[in-house]
Design an enzyme around this catalytic site. Structure first.
Site, PDB file in Angstrom:
ATOM      1  N   GLN A 114      48.779   5.483 110.632  1.00 40.95           N
ATOM      2  CA  GLN A 114      49.357   5.221 109.515  1.00 40.95           C
ATOM      3  C   GLN A 114      50.612   4.721 109.834  1.00 40.95           C
ATOM      4  OE1 GLN A 114      48.445   8.171 107.371  1.00 40.95           O
ATOM      5  NE2 GLN A 114      49.376   6.760 105.448  1.00 40.95           N
ATOM      6  N   LYS A 117      49.205   1.028 109.753  1.00 32.90           N
ATOM      7  CA  LYS A 117      49.102   1.314 107.962  1.00 32.90           C
ATOM      8  C   LYS A 117      49.883   1.000 107.429  1.00 32.90           C
ATOM      9  CE  LYS A 117      46.007   4.702 107.323  1.00 32.90           C
ATOM     10  NZ  LYS A 117      45.224   5.447 105.915  1.00 32.90           N
ATOM     11  N   LYS A 129      51.852  12.377 109.462  1.00 34.72           N
ATOM     12  CA  LYS A 129      50.709  13.041 109.317  1.00 34.72           C
ATOM     13  C   LYS A 129      50.989  14.390 109.160  1.00 34.72           C
ATOM     14  CE  LYS A 129      46.572  12.017 107.670  1.00 34.72           C
ATOM     15  NZ  LYS A 129      46.243  10.837 106.801  1.00 34.72           N
ATOM     16  N   ASP A 169      44.493  14.261 102.172  1.00 32.38           N
ATOM     17  CA  ASP A 169      43.783  13.731 102.418  1.00 32.38           C
ATOM     18  C   ASP A 169      42.244  14.918 102.838  1.00 32.38           C
ATOM     19  OD1 ASP A 169      43.405  11.776 105.565  1.00 32.38           O
ATOM     20  OD2 ASP A 169      42.870  13.601 106.135  1.00 32.38           O
ATOM     21  N   SER A 381      49.541   5.868  96.622  1.00 31.22           N
ATOM     22  CA  SER A 381      51.477   5.885  96.967  1.00 31.22           C
ATOM     23  C   SER A 381      52.614   6.179  97.050  1.00 31.22           C
ATOM     24  CB  SER A 381      51.255   7.382  98.073  1.00 31.22           C
ATOM     25  OG  SER A 381      49.887   8.079  98.578  1.00 31.22           O
TER      26      SER A 381
END
Ligand code: NDP
Ligand code: 2IT
Length: 449
Positions: A114, A117, A129, A169, A381
């Protein structure tokens, strides 16, 4: 396996040693370190001050007890996790996963991915996460609500719009985000809309967030196809999974003229040579919350269901794995290549095993890794956070246009970085290096933190 640069070998060994028995985390770290040899050959200063060691170590890991009562009054205990991986670029940002397979190693691999990303989106968000080993399957709405409330009761003290901003998720969609936001609001006595994303439109959510990951992966693959002078038009496309990412991948692929020939869930897959009826998939998965096997029963002739087995046995031009990690193995990749697959775009996080990636790349198949191809969800988001901060609400068209621009930019950045580092067409290398450089630059500027 690619041999690591000699400076990176001891770093990998140390990650293995201090994170024993976390194979998914090792896999994610190794894939990034395999790309970094070329960076430190050019810029040895990026390896100074234990920068790479620091990037591999989460800033904070929180593990907590989640007690809850089922409808019969029995008490259950689950384990909750939040790994706050890296906040060099912004508040920790990343989803929450509810699945019985969740453990700290899986949350760490997801938080690590993440971080890069989120850097690739170009937006000011760090990486994190969370999740729980709670199994939502077969649970009533009231049980889901009580679980979400208990989970948020503990997690809330670690969140905040400037601190850490979770989203959905696997196993966490609009319903769960609503229950968690309701509990956060109640505990804090603040209407802090920007503390969670993926919210419903009635209370501060963003248009196009639900669609964003699937649409974004489709735009990414469309850009890869365009770079070889082709498009989705008339292509046979397989999409694994039938959850949030899979459904909106299918929707966008169909709108660009692709034919969806197969999709799946954890029990099996369906094949529909006439093109999957997406309204029926949505009815089964979003409304009835049933198994994908229902599809073949309700659709009738022309489609069939295969229990177990591998969806990747179905011949397709484009494969878009959108279920879970390591769902597409070396054996699957060989079968796809044999059947003429042309491009792969990862909707899920790390769905292809290292063997599978190698087989695709050696066969000249265009391969879009998850940290680039599925970044549209978290990017949108961040657009939700922008709307919340400015107390505004954008139209679907405006939001989707931003998403499309972001995804095409990510594609072009990965391609240009791969060229710059002497590996044209290698989107894995391009994504890892471009993401790393953004995080590394910010970390260097912030001192030894
Ligand atoms: P959902 O819970 O909506 O759907 C998950 C789908 O994958 C279901 O069809 C599920 O089948 C299947 N699946 C889950 N676990 C397994 C497993 N162990 N074996 C086989 N099939 C499995 O989740 P999402 O669509 O949100 O997430 C899918 C993937 O996309 C994940 O890797 C996630 O990390 C990634 N992702 C999600 C984003 C988002 O915005 N939601 C953004 C970027 C990436 P079943 O119902 O039978 O369990
Ligand atoms: O893996 C992911 O990028 C997500 N599950 C979405 C994260 C987010 O914060 O929107």
């Amino acid at each position: 396996m690619t041999k690591l640069d000699e400076k990176l070998e001891p770093i990998m060994a140390e990650v293995f040693r201090r994170n024993a028995a976390e194979p998914e985390f090792h896999q994610a770290v190794r894939e990034v370190l395999e790309s970094l040899g070329r960076v430190i050959a050019k810029r040895p200063d990026y390896a100074d001050d234990a920068l790479i060691e620091r990037i591999c170590e989460p800033e904070r890991q929180i593990i907590f007890r989640v007690p809850w009562q089922d409808d019969k009054g029995n008490v259950h205990i689950n384990r909750g996790f939040r790994v706050q991986f890296n906040s060099a670029l912004g508040p920790y940002k990343g989803g929450i996963r509810f699945h019985p397979s969740v453990n700290v190693g899986i949350i760490k691999f997801l938080g690590f991915e993440q971080t890069f990303k989120n850097a690739l989106t170009g937006l000011p968000i760090g990486g994190g996460k969370g999740g729980s080993d709670f199994d939502p399957k077969g649970r009533s709405d009231a049980e889901i609500m009580r679980f979400c409330q208990s989970f948020m009761t503990e997690l809330s003290r670690h969140l905040g719009e400037y601190t850490d901003v979770p989203a959905g998720d696997i196993g966490v969609g609009g319903r769960e985000i609503g229950y968690m936001f309701g509990q956060y609001k109640r505990l804090t006595n603040r209407y802090e809309a920007g503390v969670l994303t993926g919210k419903g439109l009635s209370y501060g959510g963003s248009r196009a967030r639900k669609e964003a990951t699937g649409y974004g992966n489709t735009y990414f693959v469309d850009s890869m196809l365009a770079s070889r002078g082709t498009s989705f038009d008339g292509k046979r496309v397989s999409v694994s999974g039938s959850g949030n990412v899979a459904i909106y991948t299918m929707e966008k692929v169909m709108s660009l003229g692709g034919r969806i020939v197969a999709c799946s869930d954890s029990n099996g897959y369906i094949v529909d040579e006439n093109g999957v009826d997406l309204d029926l998939v949505k009815e089964i998965k979003e409304v009835r919350r049933e198994r994908i096997s229902e599809y073949a029963r309700l659709r009738g002739t022309g489609s069939h269901y295969i229990a177990g087995g591998s969806i990747w046995d179905v011949a397709c031009d484009v494969a878009m794995p959108s279920a879970t990690q390591n769902e597409l193995t070396g054996k699957d990749a060989k079968m796809l290549v044999k059947n003429g697959v042309f491009a792969v775009g990862e909707g899920a996080n790390m769905p292809s095993t290292p063997d599978a990636i190698r087989i695709f790349q050696e066969a000249g198949v265009m391969f879009g890794p998850g940290k680039a191809a599925n970044a549209g969800g978290v990017a949108t988001s961040a657009l939700e956070m922008q709307q919340n901060a400015s107390r505004d609400s954008w139209t679907f068209e405006q939001t989707e246009a931003r998403l499309e621009t972001i995804m095409r930019n990510i594609h072009d950045t990965c391609a240009a970085t791969a060229d710059e580092y002497g590996a044209p067409g290698d989107y894995v290398l391009g994504a890892n290096i471009a993401g790393f450089v953004r995080v590394a630059e910010a970390m260097r500027a912030l001192g030894v933190i």
